[in-house]
Design a protein around this motif. Structure first.
Motif, PDB file in Angstrom:
ATOM      1  N   ASN A  62      -6.940   4.085  -4.996  1.00  0.00           N
ATOM      2  CA  ASN A  62      -5.652   3.779  -4.347  1.00  0.00           C
ATOM      3  C   ASN A  62      -4.488   3.793  -5.342  1.00  0.00           C
ATOM      4  O   ASN A  62      -3.669   2.860  -5.374  1.00  0.00           O
ATOM      5  CB  ASN A  62      -5.706   2.434  -3.607  1.00  0.00           C
ATOM      6  CG  ASN A  62      -6.600   2.503  -2.390  1.00  0.00           C
ATOM      7  OD1 ASN A  62      -7.745   2.030  -2.421  1.00  0.00           O
ATOM      8  ND2 ASN A  62      -6.128   3.119  -1.322  1.00  0.00           N
ATOM      9  N   ASP A  92      -4.669  10.891  -1.104  1.00  0.00           N
ATOM     10  CA  ASP A  92      -4.351  10.013   0.021  1.00  0.00           C
ATOM     11  C   ASP A  92      -2.885   9.620  -0.054  1.00  0.00           C
ATOM     12  O   ASP A  92      -2.004  10.317   0.486  1.00  0.00           O
ATOM     13  CB  ASP A  92      -5.287   8.794   0.010  1.00  0.00           C
ATOM     14  CG  ASP A  92      -5.107   7.900   1.224  1.00  0.00           C
ATOM     15  OD1 ASP A  92      -4.157   8.126   1.991  1.00  0.00           O
ATOM     16  OD2 ASP A  92      -5.899   6.958   1.421  1.00  0.00           O
ATOM     17  N   GLU A  93      -2.559   8.544  -0.770  1.00  0.00           N
ATOM     18  CA  GLU A  93      -1.201   8.009  -0.767  1.00  0.00           C
ATOM     19  C   GLU A  93      -0.140   9.061  -1.118  1.00  0.00           C
ATOM     20  O   GLU A  93       0.959   9.045  -0.557  1.00  0.00           O
ATOM     21  CB  GLU A  93      -1.083   6.836  -1.753  1.00  0.00           C
ATOM     22  CG  GLU A  93      -1.724   5.541  -1.269  1.00  0.00           C
ATOM     23  CD  GLU A  93      -3.204   5.426  -1.626  1.00  0.00           C
ATOM     24  OE1 GLU A  93      -3.870   6.477  -1.807  1.00  0.00           O
ATOM     25  OE2 GLU A  93      -3.701   4.294  -1.732  1.00  0.00           O
ATOM     26  N   GLU A 122     -11.017   9.948  -5.389  1.00  0.00           N
ATOM     27  CA  GLU A 122      -9.890   9.871  -4.463  1.00  0.00           C
ATOM     28  C   GLU A 122      -8.723   9.157  -5.131  1.00  0.00           C
ATOM     29  O   GLU A 122      -8.873   8.051  -5.654  1.00  0.00           O
ATOM     30  CB  GLU A 122     -10.292   9.133  -3.174  1.00  0.00           C
ATOM     31  CG  GLU A 122      -9.101   8.929  -2.230  1.00  0.00           C
ATOM     32  CD  GLU A 122      -9.489   8.367  -0.862  1.00  0.00           C
ATOM     33  OE1 GLU A 122     -10.684   8.407  -0.492  1.00  0.00           O
ATOM     34  OE2 GLU A 122      -8.583   7.881  -0.168  1.00  0.00           O
ATOM     35  N   ASP A 181     -12.425   5.602  -4.696  1.00  0.00           N
ATOM     36  CA  ASP A 181     -10.995   5.564  -4.375  1.00  0.00           C
ATOM     37  C   ASP A 181     -10.306   4.451  -5.155  1.00  0.00           C
ATOM     38  O   ASP A 181     -10.616   3.275  -4.965  1.00  0.00           O
ATOM     39  CB  ASP A 181     -10.828   5.327  -2.861  1.00  0.00           C
ATOM     40  CG  ASP A 181      -9.374   5.375  -2.418  1.00  0.00           C
ATOM     41  OD1 ASP A 181      -8.491   5.721  -3.246  1.00  0.00           O
ATOM     42  OD2 ASP A 181      -9.104   5.069  -1.243  1.00  0.00           O
ATOM     43  N   TYR A 224       0.824  -1.218   0.000  1.00  0.00           N
ATOM     44  CA  TYR A 224       0.000   0.000   0.000  1.00  0.00           C
ATOM     45  C   TYR A 224       0.859   1.269   0.000  1.00  0.00           C
ATOM     46  O   TYR A 224       0.601   2.204  -0.748  1.00  0.00           O
ATOM     47  CB  TYR A 224      -0.926  -0.055   1.213  1.00  0.00           C
ATOM     48  CG  TYR A 224      -1.872   1.106   1.368  1.00  0.00           C
ATOM     49  CD1 TYR A 224      -3.062   1.161   0.655  1.00  0.00           C
ATOM     50  CD2 TYR A 224      -1.577   2.155   2.238  1.00  0.00           C
ATOM     51  CE1 TYR A 224      -3.934   2.227   0.800  1.00  0.00           C
ATOM     52  CE2 TYR A 224      -2.445   3.219   2.395  1.00  0.00           C
ATOM     53  CZ  TYR A 224      -3.611   3.249   1.670  1.00  0.00           C
ATOM     54  OH  TYR A 224      -4.460   4.308   1.823  1.00  0.00           O
ATOM     55  N   LYS A 250     -14.552   1.736  -3.115  1.00  0.00           N
ATOM     56  CA  LYS A 250     -13.293   1.277  -3.694  1.00  0.00           C
ATOM     57  C   LYS A 250     -13.512   0.914  -5.161  1.00  0.00           C
ATOM     58  O   LYS A 250     -14.520   0.268  -5.511  1.00  0.00           O
ATOM     59  CB  LYS A 250     -12.765   0.064  -2.923  1.00  0.00           C
ATOM     60  CG  LYS A 250     -12.279   0.428  -1.532  1.00  0.00           C
ATOM     61  CD  LYS A 250     -11.038   1.298  -1.582  1.00  0.00           C
ATOM     62  CE  LYS A 250     -10.534   1.662  -0.207  1.00  0.00           C
ATOM     63  NZ  LYS A 250      -9.438   2.630  -0.251  1.00  0.00           N
ATOM     64  N   GLN A 270     -17.023   5.719   1.070  1.00  0.00           N
ATOM     65  CA  GLN A 270     -15.850   5.589   0.208  1.00  0.00           C
ATOM     66  C   GLN A 270     -16.030   4.311  -0.615  1.00  0.00           C
ATOM     67  O   GLN A 270     -16.125   3.220  -0.053  1.00  0.00           O
ATOM     68  CB  GLN A 270     -14.569   5.501   1.041  1.00  0.00           C
ATOM     69  CG  GLN A 270     -13.307   5.462   0.196  1.00  0.00           C
ATOM     70  CD  GLN A 270     -12.078   5.085   1.018  1.00  0.00           C
ATOM     71  OE1 GLN A 270     -12.083   4.078   1.717  1.00  0.00           O
ATOM     72  NE2 GLN A 270     -11.041   5.893   0.950  1.00  0.00           N
ATOM     73  N   LYS A 282      -2.909  10.452   7.383  1.00  0.00           N
ATOM     74  CA  LYS A 282      -2.716   9.166   8.064  1.00  0.00           C
ATOM     75  C   LYS A 282      -1.472   9.251   8.947  1.00  0.00           C
ATOM     76  O   LYS A 282      -0.401   9.679   8.498  1.00  0.00           O
ATOM     77  CB  LYS A 282      -2.557   8.047   7.032  1.00  0.00           C
ATOM     78  CG  LYS A 282      -3.849   7.713   6.265  1.00  0.00           C
ATOM     79  CD  LYS A 282      -3.606   6.576   5.291  1.00  0.00           C
ATOM     80  CE  LYS A 282      -4.869   5.812   4.933  1.00  0.00           C
ATOM     81  NZ  LYS A 282      -5.701   6.443   3.920  1.00  0.00           N
TER      82      LYS A 282
HETATM   83 MG    MG Z   1      -7.557   6.195   0.139  1.00  0.00          MG
END
Ligand code: MG
Ligand code: 0XW
Length: 381
Positions: free
Chosen positions: A209, A255-256, A232, A207, A69, A177, A175, A279
């Motif tokens: 990712n 995010d990431e 996202e 999202d 991740y 995915k 959210q 995070k």
């Molecule tokens: Mg995320």
């Protein structure tokens, strides 16, 4: 000005770290959780640490990296802390930032490992001063906090069903995915089914990712533009995320790729940070995340204050910071410990009517169940 000494308040100023214990604890998701590029949360190892002091107080920390991740892995925490042994044992843990500065000087980087340590130092500071962390982090600004629910990437109809079920329990932010299986049209359908399930009004965001090409993300965004959705972290670079934004005009959450001051400023400059996931383990714990929170407050981004994954310690740490943040800027928080078993602190806060209340006792304010942990995998003293 008159200064009055209150004899009821005695703060220990000579405290030393005497030992550190570490456990690897497998956390199993209640339902396996699928993301793009084959990333999965099924059983994921969390790392719990206890920092012991000669004041008889123990500080607890946790970090739970999801495999593939972020540049982080659970088995990397113990060697990093072993390397830090010379600066940790015998050090003054009070205040956290002063010791973390020495930690950073001794071992640059390794932020995810330091996150658990920094949380534990805050816990010690809170316990020794008799204050919940939200007080030390600036004072409580909210009675409770809004939760989102993260919906695993499965068949669109099933995702709609999950959305309806958690909405019935009070969740108002969803959210969704995307990108785990199927083509881009399936992702449009996923967003459509969730929007149809929850009706207009609730926040729905897809999202990836980092797992989409800009082409696929643009096609999904255009296909879903009439659904009132946010996107996202579609792609693996800020430039590609910016390209998705300019082609779709949809609001975007990062995010990431938002993990330090420079990336937050870059994302803001590109206009792709309507919202951001702050995070703990990306930034290196509460001390750094508090500074990121302040920057995001200034930049105008709505904040999701959470961690990658984990149980009650990571959840509680994030709740304290969120409770001490301007409620108008808190997008949401995550009850990570509600997605997994076992609970490390079974009495710690849990989801109720779509919201969660931060713990109110000193420090993290939670009680660890030592039976769940068993014997430590590493002891430094
Ligand atoms: Mg995320
Ligand atoms: C990190 N996750 C996989 C778990 C949290 O629930 C949110 C999600 C994400 O990537 O945003």
């Amino acid at each position: 000005m008159m200064l009055v000494h209150n004899p009821a308040i005695t703060i220990r100023s000579e405290v030393q770290v005497t030992a550190l214990r570490l456990w690897h604890v497998p956390l199993t998701s209640h339902t396996a959780y699928y993301m793009a590029e084959g990333k999965t949360c099924d059983t994921v190892e969390t790392v719990v640490i206890a920092v012991e002091t000669d004041a008889g107080v123990t500080g607890w920390g946790e970090v739970c990296p999801i495999p593939q991740y972020l540049p982080a892995y659970a088995r990397g925490v113990a060697p990093a802390l072993l390397e830090l042994r010379p600066v940790l044992i015998g050090a003054d843990p009070l205040g956290s930032e002063s010791l973390m500065a020495k930690v950073d000087a001794h071992l640059p980087g390794h932020l995810y490992a330091k996150s658990a340590l920094d949380i534990a130092l805050w816990d010690i500071t809170g316990k020794l001063t008799g204050m919940p962390l939200y007080v030390l982090l600036g004072g409580r600004r909210a009675a409770d906090l809004p939760l989102y629910h993260s919906i695993t990437c499965v068949e669109p109809d099933e995702m709609g069903r999950i959305a309806r079920a958690v909405q019935a329990e009070g969740i108002t932010q969803f959210q969704v995915k995307l990108g785990a299986c199927g083509d881009w049209q399936t992702d449009v359908e996923r967003l459509a089914k969730v929007r149809e399930a929850v009706g207009s009004g609730p926040l729905v965001y897809g999202d990836w990712n980092c797992g989409a090409t800009s082409l696929d993300a643009i096609r999904v965004g255009r296909g879903a533009a009439h659904l009132d959705v946010m996107l996202e972290q579609p792609c693996a670079t800020l430039a590609d995320c910016a390209r998705v934004l300019s082609a779709t005009g949809l609001p975007m959450k990062l995010d990431e790729l938002a993990h330090d001051t420079a990336s937050l400023l870059d994302a803001h400059r590109l206009g792709i940070m309507d919202a951001v996931a702050l995070k703990l383990s990306k930034f290196g714990g509460l001390s750094n995340l508090r500074r990121a929170r302040d920057l995001c407050q200034y930049l105008g981004a709505k904040m999701c204050i959470e961690d990658t994954w984990g149980s009650d310690i990571a959840t509680a740490a994030a709740l304290h910071l969120a409770a001490a943040t301007d409620p108008a800027r808190v997008l949401n928080v995550c009850d990570l410990s509600g997605y997994v078993t076992p609970r490390i602190a079974p009495e710690a806060p849990a989801r109720k009517a779509g919201r969660i209340v931060p713990p109110e006792a000193p420090g993290l304010g939670i009680t660890i169940d030592s039976d769940v942990l068993g014997e430590p995998d590493m002891i430094l003293d």
